[in-house]
Design a protein around this motif. Structure first.
Motif, PDB file in Angstrom:
ATOM      1  N   THR A  88       0.812  -1.217   0.000  1.00 29.44           N
ATOM      2  CA  THR A  88       0.000   0.000   0.000  1.00 29.44           C
ATOM      3  C   THR A  88       0.846   1.268   0.000  1.00 29.44           C
ATOM      4  OG1 THR A  88      -0.136  -0.041   2.406  1.00 29.44           O
ATOM      5  CG2 THR A  88      -1.917  -1.123   1.189  1.00 29.44           C
ATOM      6  N   TRP A  89       2.166   1.136   0.118  1.00 29.93           N
ATOM      7  CA  TRP A  89       3.030   2.305   0.225  1.00 29.93           C
ATOM      8  C   TRP A  89       3.769   2.594  -1.075  1.00 29.93           C
ATOM      9  CZ3 TRP A  89       1.856   5.195   4.087  1.00 29.93           C
ATOM     10  CH2 TRP A  89       1.389   4.628   5.268  1.00 29.93           C
ATOM     11  N   ALA A  90       4.028   3.864  -1.300  1.00 24.61           N
ATOM     12  CA  ALA A  90       4.846   4.296  -2.438  1.00 24.61           C
ATOM     13  C   ALA A  90       6.193   4.762  -1.890  1.00 24.61           C
ATOM     14  CB  ALA A  90       4.160   5.417  -3.193  1.00 24.61           C
ATOM     15  N   TYR A  91       7.248   4.368  -2.562  1.00 20.76           N
ATOM     16  CA  TYR A  91       8.612   4.749  -2.180  1.00 20.76           C
ATOM     17  C   TYR A  91       9.186   5.662  -3.262  1.00 20.76           C
ATOM     18  CZ  TYR A  91       8.345   1.262   1.461  1.00 20.76           C
ATOM     19  OH  TYR A  91       7.967   0.553   2.573  1.00 20.76           O
ATOM     20  N   TYR A  92       9.795   6.760  -2.824  1.00 18.27           N
ATOM     21  CA  TYR A  92      10.292   7.784  -3.750  1.00 18.27           C
ATOM     22  C   TYR A  92      11.803   7.896  -3.671  1.00 18.27           C
ATOM     23  CZ  TYR A  92       5.518   9.169  -4.483  1.00 18.27           C
ATOM     24  OH  TYR A  92       4.191   9.162  -4.829  1.00 18.27           O
ATOM     25  N   ARG A  93      12.390   8.180  -4.832  1.00 18.54           N
ATOM     26  CA  ARG A  93      13.836   8.407  -4.924  1.00 18.54           C
ATOM     27  C   ARG A  93      14.077   9.475  -5.978  1.00 18.54           C
ATOM     28  NH1 ARG A  93      12.051   4.070  -6.251  1.00 18.54           N
ATOM     29  NH2 ARG A  93      11.872   3.333  -8.346  1.00 18.54           N
ATOM     30  N   LEU A  94      15.226  10.125  -5.877  1.00 17.31           N
ATOM     31  CA  LEU A  94      15.585  11.164  -6.836  1.00 17.31           C
ATOM     32  C   LEU A  94      15.990  10.553  -8.168  1.00 17.31           C
ATOM     33  CD1 LEU A  94      17.703  13.469  -4.522  1.00 17.31           C
ATOM     34  CD2 LEU A  94      15.397  13.896  -5.377  1.00 17.31           C
ATOM     35  N   VAL A  95      15.793  11.280  -9.242  1.00 17.26           N
ATOM     36  CA  VAL A  95      16.277  10.895 -10.566  1.00 17.26           C
ATOM     37  C   VAL A  95      17.656  11.555 -10.714  1.00 17.26           C
ATOM     38  CG1 VAL A  95      15.896  11.044 -13.045  1.00 17.26           C
ATOM     39  CG2 VAL A  95      13.950  10.719 -11.497  1.00 17.26           C
ATOM     40  N   PRO A  96      18.738  10.761 -10.672  1.00 13.58           N
ATOM     41  CA  PRO A  96      20.082  11.350 -10.670  1.00 13.58           C
ATOM     42  C   PRO A  96      20.371  12.284 -11.841  1.00 13.58           C
ATOM     43  CG  PRO A  96      20.179   9.001 -10.201  1.00 13.58           C
ATOM     44  CD  PRO A  96      18.765   9.312 -10.602  1.00 13.58           C
ATOM     45  N   ASP A  97      19.952  11.934 -13.048  1.00 13.62           N
ATOM     46  CA  ASP A  97      20.226  12.794 -14.209  1.00 13.62           C
ATOM     47  C   ASP A  97      19.550  14.155 -14.077  1.00 13.62           C
ATOM     48  OD1 ASP A  97      21.756  10.792 -15.308  1.00 13.62           O
ATOM     49  OD2 ASP A  97      20.201  10.096 -16.675  1.00 13.62           O
ATOM     50  N   ALA A  98      18.341  14.174 -13.534  1.00 10.77           N
ATOM     51  CA  ALA A  98      17.632  15.430 -13.362  1.00 10.77           C
ATOM     52  C   ALA A  98      18.346  16.308 -12.335  1.00 10.77           C
ATOM     53  CB  ALA A  98      16.191  15.173 -12.917  1.00 10.77           C
ATOM     54  N   LEU A  99      18.775  15.696 -11.253  1.00  5.43           N
ATOM     55  CA  LEU A  99      19.482  16.463 -10.229  1.00  5.43           C
ATOM     56  C   LEU A  99      20.819  16.966 -10.754  1.00  5.43           C
ATOM     57  CD1 LEU A  99      18.455  17.173  -7.489  1.00  5.43           C
ATOM     58  CD2 LEU A  99      19.844  15.353  -6.538  1.00  5.43           C
ATOM     59  N   ASP A 100      21.492  16.163 -11.563  1.00  5.45           N
ATOM     60  CA  ASP A 100      22.752  16.594 -12.182  1.00  5.45           C
ATOM     61  C   ASP A 100      22.518  17.799 -13.100  1.00  5.45           C
ATOM     62  OD1 ASP A 100      24.123  14.625 -10.840  1.00  5.45           O
ATOM     63  OD2 ASP A 100      24.221  13.261 -12.562  1.00  5.45           O
ATOM     64  N   ALA A 101      21.416  17.800 -13.821  1.00  3.52           N
ATOM     65  CA  ALA A 101      21.100  18.924 -14.722  1.00  3.52           C
ATOM     66  C   ALA A 101      20.874  20.207 -13.919  1.00  3.52           C
ATOM     67  CB  ALA A 101      19.863  18.604 -15.557  1.00  3.52           C
ATOM     68  N   VAL A 102      20.170  20.092 -12.785  1.00  2.00           N
ATOM     69  CA  VAL A 102      19.940  21.260 -11.939  1.00  2.00           C
ATOM     70  C   VAL A 102      21.265  21.755 -11.364  1.00  2.00           C
ATOM     71  CG1 VAL A 102      18.847  22.075  -9.809  1.00  2.00           C
ATOM     72  CG2 VAL A 102      17.556  20.643 -11.407  1.00  2.00           C
ATOM     73  N   ARG A 103      22.083  20.823 -10.871  1.00  2.00           N
ATOM     74  CA  ARG A 103      23.396  21.207 -10.345  1.00  2.00           C
ATOM     75  C   ARG A 103      24.246  21.889 -11.408  1.00  2.00           C
ATOM     76  NH1 ARG A 103      23.764  15.764  -7.912  1.00  2.00           N
ATOM     77  NH2 ARG A 103      23.196  15.996  -5.743  1.00  2.00           N
ATOM     78  N   GLY A 104      24.245  21.314 -12.603  1.00  2.00           N
ATOM     79  CA  GLY A 104      25.034  21.883 -13.697  1.00  2.00           C
ATOM     80  C   GLY A 104      24.592  23.287 -14.064  1.00  2.00           C
TER      81      GLY A 104
END
Length: 108
Positions: A88-104
């Motif tokens: 019944t639970w949803a587990y969330y994680r970051l999308v590494p490529d998206a975070l890399d794009a923001v960092r860049g």
């Protein structure tokens, strides 16, 4: 009369390559999703974990489950997070490529 040389202004030179339209649109959607303090805090919390259950985020932010789910939906639709269901639970994680794009974009 002696002519003076024309100098190029230094202040107007950039060594950063311009973004393509699709790259700019993707970054804009990330920043739009991150324009809310709660969503920034959720992303910050997710950076310290492989993945988190929505119940962990609800407890951490003292928000109702529907409110947290709404923020996660916005982040998911922007492509910053992804989820998987277990029971019944949803587990969330970051999308590494998206975070890399923001960092860049911020590092330039």
């Amino acid at each position: 009369m002696k002519a003076l040389p024309v100098l190029q202004p230094i202040c107007c030179v950039s060594d950063t390559e311009p973004l393509s339209r699709p790259a700019a649109a993707a970054l804009a959607s990330y920043f739009k999703a991150l324009a809310d303090p709660t969503r920034v805090a959720i992303v910050n919390r997710l950076t310290g974990a492989h993945e988190l259950c929505v119940c962990d985020l609800t407890a951490a932010f003292d928000l109702s489950q529907p409110t947290v789910s709404h923020h996660l939906k916005v982040l998911r639709e922007a492509g910053l997070v992804e989820s998987s269901r277990r029971g019944t639970w949803a587990y969330y994680r970051l999308v590494p490529d998206a975070l890399d794009a923001v960092r860049g974009a911020l590092a330039a």
